[in-house]
Design an enzyme around this catalytic site. Sequence first.
Site, short mmCIF file in Angstrom:
data_model
loop_
_atom_site.label_atom_id
_atom_site.label_comp_id
_atom_site.label_asym_id
_atom_site.label_seq_id
_atom_site.Cartn_x
_atom_site.Cartn_y
_atom_site.Cartn_z
N HIS A 1 0.82 -1.14 0.03
CA HIS A 1 0.05 -0.03 -0.01
C HIS A 1 1.05 1.12 0.04
O HIS A 1 1.60 1.50 1.01
CB HIS A 1 -0.95 -0.14 1.24
N HIS B 1 -0.70 -6.88 -5.66
CA HIS B 1 -0.69 -7.90 -4.77
C HIS B 1 -0.10 -8.97 -5.52
O HIS B 1 -0.21 -9.10 -6.87
CB HIS B 1 -2.03 -8.31 -4.36
N ARG C 1 2.08 -20.11 -4.74
CA ARG C 1 2.01 -21.05 -3.31
C ARG C 1 1.88 -22.53 -4.01
O ARG C 1 1.62 -23.03 -5.16
CB ARG C 1 0.72 -20.81 -2.85
N HIS D 1 -0.05 -5.58 -18.02
CA HIS D 1 -0.60 -6.81 -18.72
C HIS D 1 0.09 -7.25 -19.68
O HIS D 1 0.20 -8.69 -19.87
CB HIS D 1 -2.05 -6.30 -19.07
N HIS E 1 -21.00 -7.25 -4.53
CA HIS E 1 -21.70 -6.32 -4.09
C HIS E 1 -21.43 -4.78 -4.52
O HIS E 1 -22.47 -3.97 -4.36
CB HIS E 1 -21.49 -6.44 -2.48
#
Length: 299
Positions: free
Chosen positions: A93, A103, A107, A139, A169
């Site tokens: 941030h 981000h 993994r 990109h 939402h």
Amino acid sequence: MIKTTEIISYFESLQDDICTALEKMDGKGRFREDLWEREGGGGGRTRIIHGAGIEKGGVNYSHVHGAVTPKMRDAMNMDGDQWQACGVSIVLHPVSPMVPIIHMNVRYFELDDGADWWFGGGIDLTPHYVDVALAKNFHLKMKGVCDAFDPAGYDKYKKWADDYFYIPHRRETRGVGGIFFDHLNEQSGSDKAAIFQFVQNVGEVFVPTYQEQYEATNHRPYGNLEKVWQMIRRGRYVEFNLVWDRGTKFGLISDGRTESILMSLPPQANWAYQYDESEDKNAVNTQEWLKKGVNWVDA
């Protein structure tokens, strides 16, 4: 055959290399390290930085393991008795609202000593203000990494990111997307060594990709109007991470270290009732880009 120990060792070194590079880029901040152990098995290294340009950044490494619990079995649709997972997760941030949030996560997960295994990860970019040229450059870098692994990979993983990093939402994407992939294994059409190399390439493109974004935007002027918008956009980031992000949910249901899981949250964020961004034309323009299916490569 790639050994699990090789994957663990690589992720440890990746965390070290990225932290060193980010300290150099920021010029002031130094990472604080917290070593932690998980009661059910394993642990990790959480590293947090507060710098000149990075207001709050986290670069986490973890290697955790344990028994598959009924809660995990239901939530993750797992078919096994023992599990282990390792990886590196990053969220940065920035101080400036002109610099984007970024981000990355890479993994590895396996069940029952490798009887079942898969890789996952990706990188996505969340500008407070969308700069089309920089989104395109981002990109193009993601496409380059994907093309070396699978000529059709970018289109698949870009769509996966569009669908995953979406806030239903709000009916908007979290940012300009990127690439996201999960459950890559032999059934995906590549062997373990090839998939692991792809994951390494994703991890190693992170620093030069973000450095380009940072250096292009960190000098741009801003005022109170832009800082207010930054706090609103950070609020959207929090909403996604706490309501929709599967990684956050897995960390919490697997009894991971809460402070490390929630390191992705910004130091400050705001929620304004029916916030009207009409006075900020760049914010209005940004909202127009927060949608799925944008062809950023040809933008």
